[in-house]
Design an enzyme around this catalytic site. Structure first.
Site, PDB file in Angstrom:
ATOM      1  N   ASP A 311       0.818  -1.219   0.000  1.00 20.85           N
ATOM      2  CA  ASP A 311       0.000   0.000   0.000  1.00 20.85           C
ATOM      3  C   ASP A 311       0.847   1.262   0.000  1.00 20.85           C
ATOM      4  O   ASP A 311       0.420   2.309  -0.482  1.00 20.85           O
ATOM      5  CB  ASP A 311      -0.973   0.003   1.184  1.00 20.85           C
ATOM      6  CG  ASP A 311      -0.296   0.175   2.528  1.00 20.85           C
ATOM      7  OD1 ASP A 311      -0.252   1.312   3.019  1.00 20.85           O
ATOM      8  OD2 ASP A 311       0.176  -0.821   3.102  1.00 20.85           O
ATOM      9  N   HIS A 334      -5.672  -2.330   3.104  1.00 25.87           N
ATOM     10  CA  HIS A 334      -4.977  -1.053   2.979  1.00 25.87           C
ATOM     11  C   HIS A 334      -4.659  -0.749   1.513  1.00 25.87           C
ATOM     12  O   HIS A 334      -4.815   0.383   1.048  1.00 25.87           O
ATOM     13  CB  HIS A 334      -3.677  -1.072   3.792  1.00 25.87           C
ATOM     14  CG  HIS A 334      -3.839  -0.734   5.229  1.00 25.87           C
ATOM     15  ND1 HIS A 334      -4.233  -1.656   6.162  1.00 25.87           N
ATOM     16  CD2 HIS A 334      -3.677   0.428   5.904  1.00 25.87           C
ATOM     17  CE1 HIS A 334      -4.288  -1.086   7.359  1.00 25.87           C
ATOM     18  NE2 HIS A 334      -3.959   0.188   7.221  1.00 25.87           N
TER      19      HIS A 334
END
Length: 378
Positions: A311, A334
């Site tokens: 992420d 995420h």
């Protein structure tokens, strides 16, 4: 105080989407600064308990606001709404302090993209100095050693960025008190695209097990031994494993703490990390075992990045020029949130494909090719 009424130029963001935590705030504010795009975020951290801003989120947004002279509303502990109207990001010297053991690495996530593309005047330096105070090795966040050993090397190799980081003092829960200082050279942009789908064979597994404060040194040795045993049981050649054992000097740390960070290097130029933080009541052997298990899980899927890096690189892929492609494991929540937000705010286009016959995901992005001049209010 209520946020100003939204105008047609303000992008409305629901902070409860997908992961619904602090990462959404950090990425949204960074994109706002870089693209000169006012944002209004509601339902901040709705998927957390307690909801709303924590001190580290307040510190991060205020830091971004200082970097670009933004107008902000709602930036206080417990607030569930944010209005952020950016100005021009500037090269300079900046300091942010969580006032707690809140993670310095999460402060870095919001500030680094902003400062990379900040624009100096003819009489200003070409790099920013960023000092961050708080926790350096905290739970629910990348350890500062992960940043130095995995994240920053990735930026250097694939995006040709050269930020440097000096750990001046480590800070542990609950006191915090750590300090790291970064030098961040201005980047005119655009960032290059990259292709990273070949992982290759493991050439080394390195690591560090550490203790600080009043904790006995044998805790670090026990973490390292347990991690080594777990890795060997997962099929790693014992001769490839080198885990350093150490103790922080009292002058170099605030508080007592322990933990372990591991990273695997491959002949495909990949660095994949894993780690764990020691906690009261948890056997040191289990901490070491957990760290090795996390690394082994990230190695097993065959991807070129680990769950933490997934992420963190999304915003850079979105800003780069051209098509970037990376092989990952299954996408984390995420990462899915970061992709959703990047498409919403930047216009970058992502493509996600599960690789047939493997546990890998192929993540591609057609970036926007941001240059520093395009991020300024002319």
């Amino acid at each position: 105080m209520a946020a100003p009424a939204s105008s047609d130029s303000t992008t409305l963001i629901d902070g409860s989407v997908l992961e619904g935590g602090g990462q959404l705030i950090r990425n949204a504010v960074a994109f706002s600064v870089l693209l000169s795009r006012p944002i209004s975020i509601s339902n901040i951290r709705q998927n957390r308990n307690p909801k709303g801003f924590k001190p580290q989120h307040v510190a991060g947004v205020k830091l971004a606001a200082e970097i670009c002279d933004a107008r902000i509303v709602g930036v206080e502990k417990g607030s569930e709404h944010l209005y952020f109207h950016p100005g021009r990001p500037k090269v300079g010297n900046y300091l942010a302090d969580t006032g707690t053991a809140g993670s310095t690495t999460l402060l870095l996530q919001i500030a680094l993209p902003c400062l990379l593309f900040s624009s100096p005047s003819p009489l200003e330096a070409l790099e920013s100095i960023l000092a961050l105070r708080g926790g350096t090795n905290a739970i629910a966040a990348p350890q500062i050693d992960y940043t130095t050993q995995v994240f920053l090397p990735f930026l250097r190799r694939h995006f040709h960025l050269q930020p440097t980081l000096d750990i001046q003092r480590r800070g542990y829960y609950p006191r915090g008190g750590g300090k790291v200082v970064l030098s961040i050279p201005h980047s005119p942009g655009p960032l290059p695209s990259f292709n990273l789908t070949f992982r290759g064979n493991i050439t080394a597994i390195k690591g560090k097990a550490y203790v600080a404060g009043t904790l006995p040194s044998h805790i670090a040795r026990k973490m390292a031994d347990a991690a080594r045993l777990r890795l060997v049981s997962c099929g790693v050649d014992h001769g490839l494993i080198d885990i350093e054992v150490g103790r922080d000097n009292d002058n170099d740390a605030t508080g007592s703490g322990s933990g372990i960070i591991l990273w695997a290097e491959t002949d495909g130029s990949c660095i994949i990390g894993g780690g764990a933080i020691g906690s009261k009541g948890t056997d040191a052997g289990k901490t070491g075992d957990d760290a090795a298990e996390e690394l082994a899980r990230n190695l097993k899927h065959g991807g070129c990045v680990d769950d933490y890096l997934q992420d963190q690189i999304i915003i850079f892929m979105a800003l780069a020029k051209g098509k970037s492609t990376v092989a990952t494991g299954p996408l984390t929540m995420h990462t899915k949130t970061a992709v959703w937000l990047a498409e919403k705010l930047s216009g970058a286009k992502f493509q996600i494909e599960d690789e047939h016959g493997t546990a890998r995901t192929i993540l591609s992005c057609e970036g926007i090719g941001l240059a520093s001049s395009s991020s300024l209010n002319q």
